[in-house]
Design a protein around this motif. Structure first.
Motif, PDB file in Angstrom:
ATOM      1  N   GLU A   1     -11.294  22.305  31.386  1.00 37.99           N
ATOM      2  CA  GLU A   1     -11.544  23.741  31.238  1.00 37.99           C
ATOM      3  C   GLU A   1     -10.238  24.518  31.144  1.00 37.99           C
ATOM      4  O   GLU A   1     -10.104  25.452  30.349  1.00 37.99           O
ATOM      5  CB  GLU A   1     -12.383  24.223  32.429  1.00 37.99           C
ATOM      6  N   GLU A   2      -9.237  24.122  31.949  1.00 43.23           N
ATOM      7  CA  GLU A   2      -7.948  24.804  31.898  1.00 43.23           C
ATOM      8  C   GLU A   2      -7.256  24.558  30.552  1.00 43.23           C
ATOM      9  O   GLU A   2      -6.642  25.469  29.984  1.00 43.23           O
ATOM     10  CB  GLU A   2      -7.035  24.345  33.031  1.00 43.23           C
ATOM     11  N   THR A   3      -7.368  23.340  30.033  1.00 50.25           N
ATOM     12  CA  THR A   3      -6.795  23.047  28.721  1.00 50.25           C
ATOM     13  C   THR A   3      -7.374  23.983  27.668  1.00 50.25           C
ATOM     14  O   THR A   3      -6.650  24.567  26.854  1.00 50.25           O
ATOM     15  CB  THR A   3      -7.071  21.582  28.340  1.00 50.25           C
ATOM     16  N   SER A   4      -8.694  24.158  27.685  1.00 52.04           N
ATOM     17  CA  SER A   4      -9.343  25.053  26.734  1.00 52.04           C
ATOM     18  C   SER A   4      -8.843  26.483  26.903  1.00 52.04           C
ATOM     19  O   SER A   4      -8.541  27.168  25.916  1.00 52.04           O
ATOM     20  CB  SER A   4     -10.858  24.991  26.932  1.00 52.04           C
ATOM     21  N   ARG A   5      -8.727  26.918  28.144  1.00 53.31           N
ATOM     22  CA  ARG A   5      -8.291  28.291  28.412  1.00 53.31           C
ATOM     23  C   ARG A   5      -6.857  28.525  27.930  1.00 53.31           C
ATOM     24  O   ARG A   5      -6.555  29.548  27.290  1.00 53.31           O
ATOM     25  CB  ARG A   5      -8.396  28.589  29.908  1.00 53.31           C
ATOM     26  N   LEU A   6      -5.960  27.578  28.212  1.00 48.77           N
ATOM     27  CA  LEU A   6      -4.557  27.745  27.822  1.00 48.77           C
ATOM     28  C   LEU A   6      -4.384  27.692  26.303  1.00 48.77           C
ATOM     29  O   LEU A   6      -3.569  28.424  25.741  1.00 48.77           O
ATOM     30  CB  LEU A   6      -3.701  26.677  28.498  1.00 48.77           C
ATOM     31  N   LEU A   7      -5.165  26.857  25.633  1.00 45.59           N
ATOM     32  CA  LEU A   7      -5.095  26.825  24.173  1.00 45.59           C
ATOM     33  C   LEU A   7      -5.642  28.114  23.572  1.00 45.59           C
ATOM     34  O   LEU A   7      -5.101  28.640  22.599  1.00 45.59           O
ATOM     35  CB  LEU A   7      -5.860  25.615  23.639  1.00 45.59           C
ATOM     36  N   LYS A   8      -6.708  28.638  24.178  1.00 46.00           N
ATOM     37  CA  LYS A   8      -7.252  29.912  23.718  1.00 46.00           C
ATOM     38  C   LYS A   8      -6.239  31.034  23.919  1.00 46.00           C
ATOM     39  O   LYS A   8      -6.034  31.875  23.033  1.00 46.00           O
ATOM     40  CB  LYS A   8      -8.551  30.222  24.460  1.00 46.00           C
ATOM     41  N   ASN A   9      -5.577  31.047  25.073  1.00 51.64           N
ATOM     42  CA  ASN A   9      -4.557  32.061  25.339  1.00 51.64           C
ATOM     43  C   ASN A   9      -3.394  31.965  24.360  1.00 51.64           C
ATOM     44  O   ASN A   9      -2.758  32.965  24.031  1.00 51.64           O
ATOM     45  CB  ASN A   9      -4.028  31.919  26.770  1.00 51.64           C
ATOM     46  N   ALA A  10      -3.115  30.747  23.885  1.00 51.60           N
ATOM     47  CA  ALA A  10      -2.015  30.541  22.935  1.00 51.60           C
ATOM     48  C   ALA A  10      -2.392  30.974  21.527  1.00 51.60           C
ATOM     49  O   ALA A  10      -1.517  31.097  20.663  1.00 51.60           O
ATOM     50  CB  ALA A  10      -1.595  29.076  22.938  1.00 51.60           C
ATOM     51  N   GLY A  11      -3.690  31.197  21.271  1.00 47.96           N
ATOM     52  CA  GLY A  11      -4.112  31.694  19.967  1.00 47.96           C
ATOM     53  C   GLY A  11      -5.094  30.820  19.224  1.00 47.96           C
ATOM     54  O   GLY A  11      -5.398  31.075  18.056  1.00 47.96           O
ATOM     55  N   MET A  12      -5.634  29.798  19.896  1.00 51.27           N
ATOM     56  CA  MET A  12      -6.565  28.879  19.244  1.00 51.27           C
ATOM     57  C   MET A  12      -7.998  29.363  19.454  1.00 51.27           C
ATOM     58  O   MET A  12      -8.335  29.899  20.511  1.00 51.27           O
ATOM     59  CB  MET A  12      -6.393  27.491  19.867  1.00 51.27           C
ATOM     60  N   VAL A  13      -8.853  29.172  18.459  1.00 53.48           N
ATOM     61  CA  VAL A  13     -10.278  29.420  18.623  1.00 53.48           C
ATOM     62  C   VAL A  13     -10.880  28.183  19.285  1.00 53.48           C
ATOM     63  O   VAL A  13     -10.773  27.075  18.756  1.00 53.48           O
ATOM     64  CB  VAL A  13     -10.962  29.687  17.271  1.00 53.48           C
ATOM     65  N   THR A  14     -11.479  28.357  20.459  1.00 56.51           N
ATOM     66  CA  THR A  14     -11.977  27.218  21.227  1.00 56.51           C
ATOM     67  C   THR A  14     -13.430  27.443  21.641  1.00 56.51           C
ATOM     68  O   THR A  14     -13.874  28.575  21.819  1.00 56.51           O
ATOM     69  CB  THR A  14     -11.143  26.991  22.501  1.00 56.51           C
TER      70      THR A  14
END
Length: 238
Positions: free
Chosen positions: A187-200
């Motif tokens: 879940e944290e991986t998804s959140r950090l990638l989303k914060n970086a600009g990825m659509v997750t």
């Protein structure tokens, strides 16, 4: 980066014209053939498509530190199975080169990168994220099942630094009862990638351990078809 090593591949061919490809990476200690058999057991048939070739590469055997240096089919080495330790970037980058050759094989077969999806289970999902976020951001999508990235992963910075195009959309599925790779890590991986600009999109699978199940493979199949529609649908939308 060292010259690419030719990887063994297990392939489920399309039943019609080949216009898209999925590269599905196994977890640590498994093989491409083993992952294909596992998927087939869960679905009671191969994950097969009319227009999409599904490729299951096998990681070469290498000494694996969490197994005290024993040889294992792993995509890269880890100092330990933890989100808090540094990444073993030398082995990750070497494998990005090897898997890049698989991508090039599909391009030579007539499939452009925007008609490819790369993903995997467990370590295979982490490998797919490094490969797509850092080297192949122009693929159609990436998926990660029961996977995580280390908390200071270079993949996060690569997504933030993307210039001129958007990184691929991410589908993640993770069992709430996973004791090997905790649901919180995924879940944290998804959140950090989303914060970086990825659509997750992150899907929690109730009661699932570190395993594959029919629900997530059905989700994955539907998502693949949405991202890689048949040639007739694709032509109509173009």
């Amino acid at each position: 980066m060292a010259a690419a090593q030719k990887l063994r591949k297990c392939v489920v061919s399309q039943t019609g014209k080949h216009t898209a490809s999925v590269i599905f990476l196994h977890g640590s200690g498994d093989t491409g053939q083993g992952l294909r058999a596992w998927v087939r057991d869960v679905l009671a048939q191969d994950m097969a498509f009319e227009h999409i070739r599904v490729i299951y590469p096998t990681a070469p055997a290498r000494p694996y530190t969490p197994m005290h240096g024993a040889l294992s089919h792993v995509w890269f080495d880890r100092y330990k199975i933890s989100r808090d330790c540094p990444e073993h970037l030398e082995s990750i980058d070497e494998m990005c080169s090897n898997l890049g050759a698989v991508v090039q094989d599909e391009i030579r077969a007539g499939v452009p990168k925007h008609r490819m999806i790369i993903g995997g289970f467990s370590m295979g999902g982490a490998m797919a994220l490094h490969l797509t976020c850092r080297y192949h951001q122009d693929v159609a999508g990436v998926f990660a099942l029961s996977s995580f990235l280390n908390k200071d992963s270079v993949a996060y910075q690569a997504v933030e630094d993307a210039v001129g195009h958007h990184p691929p959309e991410l589908l993640q599925c993770h069992g709430t009862a996973d004791e090997l790779v905790s649901h919180a890590w995924g879940e944290e991986t998804s959140r950090l990638l989303k914060n970086a600009g990825m659509v997750t999109s992150f899907h929690s699978i109730p009661g699932l351990y570190h395993n594959l199940c029919r629900l997530e493979l059905d989700l994955l199949r539907s998502w693949i078809l949405k991202k890689l529609p048949s040639e007739s649908s694709y032509t109509t939308k173009s």
